[in-house]
Design an enzyme around this catalytic site. Structure first.
Site, PDB file in Angstrom:
ATOM      1  N   PRO A 164       0.769  -1.154  -0.007  1.00  0.00           N
ATOM      2  CA  PRO A 164      -0.019   0.155   0.295  1.00  0.00           C
ATOM      3  C   PRO A 164       1.092   1.292  -0.187  1.00  0.00           C
ATOM      4  O   PRO A 164       1.726   1.653   1.260  1.00  0.00           O
ATOM      5  CB  PRO A 164      -1.187   0.142   0.887  1.00  0.00           C
ATOM      6  CG  PRO A 164       0.281  -0.772   2.016  1.00  0.00           C
ATOM      7  CD  PRO A 164       0.538  -1.579   1.264  1.00  0.00           C
ATOM      8  N   ARG A 208      13.569   3.141   8.325  1.00  0.00           N
ATOM      9  CA  ARG A 208      12.931   2.795   7.202  1.00  0.00           C
ATOM     10  C   ARG A 208      14.203   2.817   6.050  1.00  0.00           C
ATOM     11  O   ARG A 208      15.131   3.423   6.102  1.00  0.00           O
ATOM     12  CB  ARG A 208      12.218   4.014   5.807  1.00  0.00           C
ATOM     13  CG  ARG A 208      10.897   4.408   6.481  1.00  0.00           C
ATOM     14  CD  ARG A 208      10.078   3.095   7.710  1.00  0.00           C
ATOM     15  NE  ARG A 208       9.335   2.309   6.493  1.00  0.00           N
ATOM     16  CZ  ARG A 208       8.145   2.271   5.761  1.00  0.00           C
ATOM     17  NH1 ARG A 208       8.083   3.309   6.004  1.00  0.00           N
ATOM     18  NH2 ARG A 208       7.946   1.579   4.383  1.00  0.00           N
TER      19      ARG A 208
END
Length: 278
Positions: free
Chosen positions: A2, A267
């Site tokens: 997503p 990340r």
DNA sequence: GCGTGATGTTGAA
DNA sequence: TCAACCTCACGCC
């Protein structure tokens, strides 16, 4: 799966298959059971996406909102959430289905979302208020984001992932759009030129619209596709053709240099130091 | 069967 | 900055 393009595509797909008709609403897993019971048999009136947030608007017998006021299911897929559409008849729910919609022609299962909650109009307004402009929303533009970026010492890589600055960009589009514009991910926002930012925004808009259309992320220009360059198509569960995302230590399609990776705010960041010089 | 990692966000320290 | 949460597929024993 997503990023923003996925959510906008889901809004369109929910609308196409379930919009304007009464729908059976259940929560086989049970964690949304009370709310599902409230909505069961009402009409899915509208669907909407803002960034990575999906809103399903239901209409009860007495106007918009199953309880009388505006009534929305707020869905955020987080990192693991998935949505699977299928043709009726719906099979027995497999795995942990949080939310299932069923009508005579179709069913759709939601699994693993970070958020799936019944909210009011007011709560929905508050969510929109804390999100930045979304390249996929027609009325949004680059100006509000520029006001923040141009004043920030934070890296452009971190700013692009901040949903208050731009809504809908995730780790793939972040890495790819910076590569396409030759911008070092560690450059502070305030060191970008307005021209560079406007070009990034325009490119995000085009790439993400393409992502909605194809339901996957492709970012390589026509002259750099596998066919054009005589290399094998990407073999990755994500599917699309990209320049740097998850290509650590592989050669850059353009300069041949090694794609680099580093953790930034928990990340994985990917970039080509040759094509995106400091 | 176990450990790992993933396109995300939140809230505590 | 870190842990927690959401789920499942994959690699390795």
């Amino acid at each position: 799966m997503p990023e923003g393009h996925t959510i906008h595509r889901l809004a369109a797909d929910y609308r196409e298959r379930f919009g304007g008709r009464s729908v059976r609403v259940t929560s086989p897993q049970g964690r949304f059971a009370d709310s599902a019971a409230l909505l069961d048999g009402t009409v899915l009136e509208r669907t909407e996406a803002h960034g990575k947030h999906l809103f399903l608007g239901f209409c009860g017998r007495d106007g918009f909102g199953a309880r009388g006021g505006g009534e929305w299911i707020h869905i955020h897929l987080g990192l693991f959430g998935t949505v699977d559409f299928g043709e009726a008849p719906a099979p027995p729910p497999a795995g942990t289905v949080r939310l299932r919609l069923v009508n005579p022609g179709s069913y759709v299962d939601l699994r693993g979302p970070t958020a799936c909650a019944l909210i009011t109009d007011g709560e929905k307004v508050a969510i929109h208020a804390r999100l930045g402009p979304d390249p996929l929303r027609p009325d949004d533009g680059p100006d509000r984001a520029w006001a923040r970026i141009s004043r920030s010492r934070t890296t452009i890589a971190a700013l692009l992932m901040d949903q208050k600055v731009v809504a809908g960009v995730g780790n793939v589009y972040r890495a790819e759009v910076l590569f396409r514009h030759g911008i070092d991910p560690y450059r502070p926002g305030k060191d970008l030129t307005e021209r560079e930012w406007r070009a990034l925004w325009a490119d995000l808009t085009a790439l993400m619209r393409e992502g909605v259309r194809n339901n996957r992320i492709d970012t390589v220009r026509p002259e750099h596709t596998p066919e054009a360059m005589g290399r094998a198509p990407r073999a990755d569960d994500h599917g699309g053709e990209v320049y740097v995302y998850r290509r650590a230590r592989l050669p850059c399609h353009i300069c041949g240099g090694e794609i680099r990776t580093a953790a930034l705010a928990a990340r994985n960041l990917f970039w080509c130091a040759g094509c995106q010089p400091a």
